[in-house]
Design a protein around this motif. Sequence first.
Motif, PDB file in Angstrom:
ATOM      1  N   LYS B 226       0.886  -0.990  -0.105  1.00 36.77           N
ATOM      2  CA  LYS B 226      -0.007   0.071  -0.136  1.00 36.77           C
ATOM      3  C   LYS B 226       0.898   1.181  -0.102  1.00 36.77           C
ATOM      4  N   TYR B 227       0.144   2.310  -0.939  1.00 34.86           N
ATOM      5  CA  TYR B 227       1.155   3.415  -0.776  1.00 34.86           C
ATOM      6  C   TYR B 227       0.144   4.586  -0.050  1.00 34.86           C
ATOM      7  N   PHE B 228       0.980   5.298   0.860  1.00 34.80           N
ATOM      8  CA  PHE B 228       0.374   6.428   1.532  1.00 34.80           C
ATOM      9  C   PHE B 228       1.051   7.767   1.189  1.00 34.80           C
ATOM     10  N   GLU B 229       0.266   8.899   1.043  1.00 35.31           N
ATOM     11  CA  GLU B 229       0.724  10.147   0.660  1.00 35.31           C
ATOM     12  C   GLU B 229       1.930  10.755   1.448  1.00 35.31           C
ATOM     13  N   THR B 230       1.501  10.475   2.904  1.00 30.55           N
ATOM     14  CA  THR B 230       2.363  11.211   3.774  1.00 30.55           C
ATOM     15  C   THR B 230       2.615  10.107   4.910  1.00 30.55           C
ATOM     16  N   ASN B 231       3.352  10.389   5.853  1.00 33.53           N
ATOM     17  CA  ASN B 231       3.679   9.751   7.274  1.00 33.53           C
ATOM     18  C   ASN B 231       2.572   9.646   8.105  1.00 33.53           C
ATOM     19  N   GLU B 232       1.746  11.027   8.017  1.00 29.94           N
ATOM     20  CA  GLU B 232       0.652  11.219   8.851  1.00 29.94           C
ATOM     21  C   GLU B 232      -0.495  10.067   8.342  1.00 29.94           C
ATOM     22  N   ASP B 233      -0.649   9.944   6.940  1.00 26.18           N
ATOM     23  CA  ASP B 233      -1.496   9.070   6.323  1.00 26.18           C
ATOM     24  C   ASP B 233      -1.309   7.628   7.074  1.00 26.18           C
ATOM     25  N   LEU B 234      -0.157   7.117   6.884  1.00 30.78           N
ATOM     26  CA  LEU B 234       0.362   5.937   7.377  1.00 30.78           C
ATOM     27  C   LEU B 234       0.041   5.826   8.780  1.00 30.78           C
ATOM     28  N   LYS B 235       0.420   6.798   9.740  1.00 28.15           N
ATOM     29  CA  LYS B 235       0.087   6.659  11.195  1.00 28.15           C
ATOM     30  C   LYS B 235      -1.436   6.513  11.399  1.00 28.15           C
ATOM     31  N   ASN B 236      -2.027   7.145  10.691  1.00 32.18           N
ATOM     32  CA  ASN B 236      -3.500   7.147  10.995  1.00 32.18           C
ATOM     33  C   ASN B 236      -4.125   5.771  10.520  1.00 32.18           C
ATOM     34  N   SER B 237      -3.558   5.010   9.579  1.00 31.98           N
ATOM     35  CA  SER B 237      -4.069   3.720   8.977  1.00 31.98           C
ATOM     36  C   SER B 237      -3.708   2.704  10.127  1.00 31.98           C
ATOM     37  N   ILE B 238      -2.623   2.992  10.808  1.00 32.03           N
ATOM     38  CA  ILE B 238      -2.120   1.687  11.726  1.00 32.03           C
ATOM     39  C   ILE B 238      -3.308   1.403  12.831  1.00 32.03           C
TER      40      ILE B 238
END
Lengths: 238, 238, 238, 238, 238, 238
Positions: B226-238
Amino acid sequence: MLREQVLGVAVKQINRAPKKQIERLETLGSATVHEAQKRVGQLEPSLKPVFQGARIAGSAITVLLQPGDNWMLHVAMELAQPGDIIIASCTTSNTDGFFGDLLASSALAQGVKGLIIEGGVRDTRDLKEMNFPVWSKAISIRGTVKNTLGSVNVPIICAGQQINPGDIVIADDGICVVPYENAKIVADAGEKRETYESEKREEFDKGVLGLDLYKMREPLKKAGFKYFETNEDLKNSI
Amino acid sequence: MLREQVLGVAVKQINRAPKKQIERLETLGSATVHEAQKRVGQLEPSLKPVFQGARIAGSAITVLLQPGDNWMLHVAMELAQPGDIIIASCTTSNTDGFFGDLLASSALAQGVKGLIIEGGVRDTRDLKEMNFPVWSKAISIRGTVKNTLGSVNVPIICAGQQINPGDIVIADDGICVVPYENAKIVADAGEKRETYESEKREEFDKGVLGLDLYKMREPLKKAGFKYFETNEDLKNSI
Amino acid sequence: MLREQVLGVAVKQINRAPKKQIERLETLGSATVHEAQKRVGQLEPSLKPVFQGARIAGSAITVLLQPGDNWMLHVAMELAQPGDIIIASCTTSNTDGFFGDLLASSALAQGVKGLIIEGGVRDTRDLKEMNFPVWSKAISIRGTVKNTLGSVNVPIICAGQQINPGDIVIADDGICVVPYENAKIVADAGEKRETYESEKREEFDKGVLGLDLYKMREPLKKAGFKYFETNEDLKNSI
Amino acid sequence: MLREQVLGVAVKQINRAPKKQIERLETLGSATVHEAQKRVGQLEPSLKPVFQGARIAGSAITVLLQPGDNWMLHVAMELAQPGDIIIASCTTSNTDGFFGDLLASSALAQGVKGLIIEGGVRDTRDLKEMNFPVWSKAISIRGTVKNTLGSVNVPIICAGQQINPGDIVIADDGICVVPYENAKIVADAGEKRETYESEKREEFDKGVLGLDLYKMREPLKKAGFKYFETNEDLKNSI
Amino acid sequence: MLREQVLGVAVKQINRAPKKQIERLETLGSATVHEAQKRVGQLEPSLKPVFQGARIAGSAITVLLQPGDNWMLHVAMELAQPGDIIIASCTTSNTDGFFGDLLASSALAQGVKGLIIEGGVRDTRDLKEMNFPVWSKAISIRGTVKNTLGSVNVPIICAGQQINPGDIVIADDGICVVPYENAKIVADAGEKRETYESEKREEFDKGVLGLDLYKMREPLKKAGFKYFETNEDLKNSI
Amino acid sequence: MLREQVLGVAVKQINRAPKKQIERLETLGSATVHEAQKRVGQLEPSLKPVFQGARIAGSAITVLLQPGDNWMLHVAMELAQPGDIIIASCTTSNTDGFFGDLLASSALAQGVKGLIIEGGVRDTRDLKEMNFPVWSKAISIRGTVKNTLGSVNVPIICAGQQINPGDIVIADDGICVVPYENAKIVADAGEKRETYESEKREEFDKGVLGLDLYKMREPLKKAGFKYFETNEDLKNSI
C-alpha cells in the motif's frame, strides 16, 4: 521497536532539508558534521565504501528489505528525487548481493546520488566505472529475488542508527545522519568548526605543537603528568 | 569427508573444459555465471582480491596445504598448464603468508593466471606490480616452511565449496566454480542472461523504472502493498 | 604486565638505531625483515594500511592511550624527531578516531614518518592526499577528547608485540618490529636473504621449477609422496 | 561444486554403517575418531553444542536448506530412521532459528538422535529439558517459513566438510564425520588408540612425565633444545 | 538519529503496560512473542545470557551510557520500579564491565528484575549466585568510572532495535521488545499461537509427521519436489 | 619484541611470590585484583573458561608454542611445582586442540592448578569431570604433534599482556596478571577495596541508592544533568 515500521507500505511524500543546507553538509564531510552535532549520528563503521574517495550528502529514501529480496529497491527508485540517497537495512542479518549494475543504471537515471546498505552488493567493478558510490556491509555475487514485501520511507534502524525518511545522510570514509529539521543549525556549527580547524591547521603546518596551540602544558602538569629524561630515571622513580 | 582427499599424492592429468568455453565464462564474470548456474557455486566472500580490478577464469589446479607449509604449491606449479588457476585450502584454519613474490614469479613463468587461497599471502605490493591476481583470506608477512605432505589435484573444500581438479573457477569481486563438464551449458545460459540484462540496462538508462520494466505494479498490489501520501496518512491507518 | 608501563609519564630520551641501518631495513620491507629475524616480531595483521603502497621504517615513539582520548598523541609529537614513527595502543579495546587531518599536519611538520595505531583514525581522504601513511585497526569518524593521562615512550603491547621506545618498526602490507640494538645484525641477514632471493627469482623467471631449484624431488619421494597419472589411478590405489 | 547437489529432490534409501560400528564410534568420541582417521573429517568449531555434555553418533540424514526456510527439515523427518542424525546446511549464510521445540518433539518421536545445523535454532531451554542434543552456528528466536525447495539426502558441505547421506557423524564438544564404508576400520584404529591412551593415562596418573613416557629427552637435545638454570643464565647466553 | 536522544537528561515518569499483560508475555517467552508480533522486535543475538535458564519480562528503564562509565546506571536505579528491567546501550562500541555484584545488590533491593546491556559485565559468578539475570555483549573484569553524562529514560538503540522507555522487553535465550501500548494485542496473539502449537506438539509426540500435519505433500509436489529411491536414480535423472 | 623470547630454551628456576600472597589474590578474584592494580593487567576477554565456576591463582609457568605442536607443554610439566599455573601462547594464531585429557592427567599429578592458553583445547567433558580448570581461545578436536621447538619460562605475550615466568595469574570469569614482586602490595590494596565494597554492599542491600551512597546528586547537578517529569516535558525543552 519503531511503531511505524510496518511491512508492505510506502510513503510518497517526505520532508527534505533545503538543497543548500545539504550542500553545505556535503562540503563539511561526515567527521566534521559528527563533531558539529556533538558526536551523535555515526553509523557503525562496519559499513564500508565499495570504492575510495567519494563523498556525498542527500535526503534519505529509507528502505526496509527482506533477506535475499531486493523488491523494495525498485519501489524506492520511483519515490526518489534527484539528489536523494537510498539507505536500506534488512529485517534479518543478510549479506546477499541486493544491488548491482542494473539497479545502478536505474539509480543514475533517476538522479539518485548513492546507496548505503546494511547488506551486500555485487558488480563492484561496474559501480566504480559508473562512479556510483555505494557503502555496504559486504560484497557478494549472490543475487536476490523479488518476492516478499518490505517497506519504503518508513523509519529504519541502519548500522545502529535510526534513519527517518528525509533525514540527511553524509557519507565518505564514514557515515553520519542529521535530522532534516536540524540541517541549518548543524551546517552552521560545522562551518564554524571548520574555520577554527583551518586556523589550527595553519599553525600546525608552521610547526607549532598541539601542546602550545591548545595550551595543554599546564593542564598536563595539574593532572600529575611527569617527564623523565631517560628510562633509567623512570625506573628509579617507580 | 571427500573420499579421495588423501594426503601425500598428486594427480598429473586432469579434465579441463575447452579453452573457448573458459573464455566465455571469463567474459561473463562471476556474478552472471553464478546466476546462470541457478545460484550455486559461490565461494564465501571471506576470500577477497589482493588488488582491485582483475577478472580471471581458468581450470583449477587444486592444492591441499598443511598449516604454515607451502611445499605443495611448488608441486602444483609443475602440474599447471598455461591458463590454469591454482586454488588452495588448508587442513586447518591458518593465515600465514603461503605465497609471495618468488612463487608469483614462478607462476607467471608457468603461465598460471592467478591464485585463490583460503589462507594468507605476502608481498602484496609486488603482486600488484607483477599484475598477478590473488584472492586470499588474509595478508600476512609470516613465511612458511616446506616440511609436510599435502596433496595436489585431489578434490578440496575451499571457502565452503567443493573444487574438483579441472573445475572452472571465475574470480573478480567474487568467486564462482563451474564443473568442467558444464562449461558450455553455463556459458550459454550466462550469455542469454547477459543479452537480457543489456536490454534491461538500456531501458534503465532511458529512465524506465524497474516497476514498469518488470511489470511489478500488479504483483505488488496483489501482495497487499500500500502507498500512503504522507507519514501522517500511514500513522492514521495503523 | 610491563613493569614500566605506568600511566601519566613521558620519557624524553630514547635509544635509536643508526639512521643508515633503519634505511637498510626500510629497503628490505617487513616480510624480508621478519624472515631475517627468524620469524619473530610480526604485529597481528588486524592492523591494516589506510592507503595502499606505502613502506616506512623508523624509530618507535610509543604511546599508551586511554579509550576515546588522544591527549598523549600531542605529547608524543614533541618528543618525536624527524624520521620517527608514532606507534600507539590503548588501555582497552577502542575504535574511535584518535587521529585525523589536524594531527597529520602536525606530524608532517615535525618530520614524523607515519602512524601505527591499535585504534581508529578518521579523515582518510586527507591522509592519503597528504601522503601521510597510517596503519590502524579501524576507520571511524568519531573524534576523541583530551582528558585522561596515558604515557609516552614507555614499553607498550601493540597488536600482540611488545614495542620498546626506539625499537625499529617496518611497515608496508604488514608490520614488523626489530629491537634497536639488533638493527645491523638483522639488516645484514635481510640483505643476504634478499641476494639469495634475487638469484632464485631470476631462475624462476626463466621457468625453472621450485622442485628443481630447491632440489625437492628427492625429499618428496623420501617423505612418501606419490604421483598418479589420473584420478582413476588414485582411486584404484586407495 | 557438488555435482549431485541439485535443489528440489530427496533420496529415500541411503547407505548406513552397521549399528554396532556406530556405537563403537560413539563410545570413542569425536576427538579420538578424528585422530584415528589421521586428522581428517573435523567440522569447523564454529558449530557449538546448545547444551553441554551430550555425545552422539549416527547416520547422517543430510538437508540442504534455503535461508529463513525450514521446509526441508519436515521432509527429512520422514526419511530418518531411529538412530539417525539430521545434519543441515544452508545455500547462503543464515542465522535464523530453523529448529525449535515443535520440530524437536517430532524428531524425538521419529527416534532421531540429534541435530547438527550450520544455521540458528531457538527454544534452547526446551531442547535442554527434552534432552535433544543440538549443535548450531547461532541461537536466534527468529522463526522461519516453509516456502522454498531445498533437498534431502544429497551431498552437502557443512562447516567446511562434505557430508554424504549415511556418513557417520560423531558429535560431543566437537564434530567429526566418517565415511559409512570406513566405520569398522576407523573404529578399530580408534579403539587401539584408546587402549594406548589408557595405558599412558595410568602412567601420567602415577606422575610419570611425558618427557619420559614418550622418550622425548633425547629428541629435544638433538633438536638443540637448551635448559638454563636461571633467567640470568639465559640472558648471558644470548 | 533519535530526536529525543539528548545527553544529560532523565525522565521520571514513563508509560508502563499493565502488570498482567507483562506476565502473560513472560509466560510466552521471546520466541513466541516475536512470532506473535509478526517477526519484528528481535534484538541481535550478539547479546547473550550470562547464565542459562532465566526468563524475564518487564518495562524498560532505558539507559544511554558513555564508554567506560556507568554513572547513569545509578540514576536508573532510582527511577526503576519493582518489576522493571534496565536496558542499556553505549554511545560507542565498548566492552568494559559496567555492572557487577554491587550494582546487582542495589538492583535486587530496588526490585529490578534483570539487566540487558550492549556492553560488558563482570562478577558473573556472583550474578549467578544472586540469581540476577543479565544479558550482555561481553564479560570483562575491567571496571568503569562515574564521570560523564549519558541519559536515562530516553529512546535508545540497543542491539539493532529502538527501545522506548516503558516498552516491554522479554528475555530468555533471545530478546524481543514489544511497544507498551501493544501488550494485550501481542499477548492475545501469542497465547493463540501457543494453543495452536500445543495441539501440534501433541500430534508430533504421537509420531505424526509435519508433512501430514501441515498438509505439505501436495504443495511440495506442486513446487516440483521429486523423490528418488536411491542416489543412483537421482544421478541418472540429472 | 621481547628480547629474551628466543626459541628452543627452558629456564628451570623462576621467581615465585609467597604462597600466602597468592592465596590472598585468589580469594579476591580477578576483577578486584584488576581494580586494586589500578586497572592494568587484564588479559583480553577472548580467553574464556572451558567450564563455569572455577577460580584459581598461581605462579605462571610460561610456554611459547609453535602452531599445531604441543611439545613444550610436556617440557613445562616437569618445571611446574604444585600450585603453579601453565600459561601458553603461540608464535602464530592457531586454534588446534593443544591440550586434552592425557595432559590434564599429567598436570593433576604434578599439582598444576590449571591452564590458560591462547589456542585450542579438546576433551572438555573430561576436563570438567576431572575438575581441571582451563581458559582457552577455542575448543577443537584437532590434535597436535611434537616436532618443533618453542620455549618454556621465557617472557611471552598472551592475550595482549606480557607474562613473565613467576608472575601471578588470577583466573575466574576473567584473567588478570600481577608481577610476582607486587603480590603483597596488590593483595593489600585488594583487601582494602574488598572491605570498602562489603560496606557498600550492605548499604545497597538495605535499599540505599548509589546516588546517595556515593553522594552523586550534587556532582550530577553540577555537570548539568536535568530531570524531567515526562517525555513531553523533555520534548518541550529541546
